[in-house]
Design a protein around this motif. Structure first.
Motif, short mmCIF file in Angstrom:
data_model
loop_
_atom_site.label_atom_id
_atom_site.label_comp_id
_atom_site.label_asym_id
_atom_site.label_seq_id
_atom_site.Cartn_x
_atom_site.Cartn_y
_atom_site.Cartn_z
N GLN A 1 -2.91 5.05 6.90
CA GLN A 1 -3.04 4.11 5.80
C GLN A 1 -2.33 4.69 4.57
N TYR A 2 -1.84 3.80 3.72
CA TYR A 2 -1.10 4.19 2.52
C TYR A 2 0.09 5.10 2.86
N GLN B 1 -2.59 1.28 -5.98
CA GLN B 1 -2.40 1.90 -4.67
C GLN B 1 -2.72 3.39 -4.73
N GLN B 2 -2.31 4.03 -5.82
CA GLN B 2 -2.54 5.47 -5.95
C GLN B 2 -4.02 5.80 -6.06
N GLN C 1 3.52 3.86 -4.20
CA GLN C 1 2.60 4.65 -5.01
C GLN C 1 3.36 5.48 -6.04
N ARG D 1 -6.10 5.96 -2.66
CA ARG D 1 -5.76 6.91 -1.62
C ARG D 1 -6.95 7.79 -1.28
N ALA E 1 0.81 -1.22 0.00
CA ALA E 1 0.00 0.00 0.00
C ALA E 1 0.84 1.27 0.00
N THR E 2 2.10 1.17 0.44
CA THR E 2 2.95 2.36 0.48
C THR E 2 3.67 2.61 -0.84
#
Length: 405
Positions: A261-262, A230-231, A85, A234, A82-83
């Motif tokens: 989150q993210y 993932q982007q 991006q 957000r 998730a990180t």
């Protein structure tokens, strides 16, 4: 026959030999280099101590970047992370510490960031010392953050791309395309390219370099486009303009909350999805304004490409769902490029980036817990910082339009 000098005539003054242009430029750049060395040493000390605010700034390099490096070194982009991006070109930056194998990953990353910072300072000094002073003195206002993010190398690519546009359009476009594959926004540097053949050259080179780099990454790595998922998922980061509105709404009784989150603190609760859609609509509106400006622009001076790039990035910054403090690195770099030209119409806007950077350092890392908790101080800081960026974006639009239409 020469006329003898009488007693009443004073002796001719002794004039020092004139400095050559190269020696004069070197002499004038010494103060900039000195301030750069002193301020960067202070930033490095703050990074090594890493006790500012509520959370360690260097942790992103130690944990995230180092972890991504391990995956990328084995030929795979982070999958389901998730990180992650970032566009696939970011892999080049995260893998670059391998060029310094005698250092740890953290040491090599910081060394390369300092090298990129020095490159920006050098090219700005050669282009115009006012811009160099803004960069050298403005970046330390963000404290140790710039040394622990990969935004300085990206900004270096954008700065060199802009400054090369007048004399080397092929190089300018190629760098813009590479920068876009690393973090998208450098593509905006081509928005103000002079009309005619040069625009075709710059835009064509940008498309070619981006396509070549993407092709290499597609062949050499698996899952290079997973970042899109993932982007797209957000939400609204608490430091964005929409986040400021929700922060104030929570102070007045809104039932939403913040969650991590993210890779950032974001709002959850009623109306958040509406704020997301509004942010996307505003970004689309910013793009439409830039197209309208480009079509209607009639007067072109040497500073227009710089002013247009700065205005474009400002617009997409204030309309974004995310305004991380490192975004100020981009804005400081582009503002510095504008100040290298005496023709710039955005001098007041450029100077606004100095207090905006100082406020960003208060937001993160110094008083981030106040922002997350939504205290009165946290709300005031966000209103001031984001209000300043919004005012700067609107002023930039007006001055750019007036100067070119």
């Amino acid at each position: 026959m020469t006329t003898p000098r009488t007693a009443s005539q004073p002796p001719a003054p002794h004039l020092p030999p004139a400095l050559s242009p190269g020696a004069a430029a070197l002499r004038q750049s010494v103060p900039i280099a000195t301030v750069w060395a002193v301020t960067r040493l202070g930033m490095l000390v703050l990074l090594l101590i890493d006790r500012l605010g509520d959370s360690g700034v260097s942790g992103e390099v130690h944990r995230l970047y180092r972890g991504w490096y391990g995956q990328l070194a084995h030929g795979a982009f982070p999958l389901g992370d998730a990180t992650w991006q970032y566009p696939p070109g970011a892999a080049v930056v995260f893998l670059s510490p391998a060029a310094l194998p005698w250092l740890t990953y953290f040491q090599a990353f910081v060394a390369l960031v300092l090298l990129a910072d020095a490159t920006v300072t050098l090219v700005l000094t050669r282009a115009g010392r006012q811009g160099a002073w803004l960069w050298v003195c403005g970046l330390p206002l963000l404290l140790n953050l710039p040394l622990a993010r990969y935004d300085v190398p990206v900004t270096a690519i954008a700065v060199v791309s802009l400054l090369a546009m007048a004399s080397r359009p092929h190089l300018s476009g190629a760098l813009a395309g590479i920068g876009a594959m690393i973090k998208v926004w450098p593509l905006l540097t081509v928005i103000g390219s002079p009309p005619g053949r040069r625009t075709l050259t710059v835009w064509g080179s940008a498309a070619a370099s981006a396509g070549i780099l993407l092709g290499v990454l597609l062949m050499g790595f698996s899952h290079p486009l997973d970042f899109l998922r993932q982007q797209s998922e957000r939400g609204v980061q608490i430091e964005s303009l929409g986040g400021t509105a929700l922060l104030l709404a929570r102070a007045w009784g809104w039932s939403g909350d913040t969650v991590f989150q993210y890779g950032a603190y974001e709002f959850t609760g009623p109306y958040v999805s509406g704020v997301v859609r509004l942010s996307l609509a505003l970004s689309l509106g910013a793009l439409c304004w830039l197209v309208l400006w480009r079509v209607g622009a009639r007067r072109w001076n040497p500073a227009v490409p710089y002013d247009a790039a700065f205005t474009a990035v400002l617009l997409f910054t204030v309309t974004s769902r995310v305004i991380s403090p490192q975004y100020l690195i981009w804005l400081l770099g582009l503002a510095a490029v504008c100040l290298t030209s005496r023709h710039t119409a955005l001098r007041p806007v450029c100077l606004l980036m100095v207090p905006a950077a100082a406020l960003s350092a208060l937001v993160f890392p110094l008083l981030y817990d106040e922002v997350v908790s939504g205290s009165v101080l946290g709300c005031v800081l966000m209103v001031l910082r984001n209000g300043l960026l919004l005012a700067a974006a609107l002023l930039a639009c007006r001055r750019l339009w007036t100067a070119t239409s």
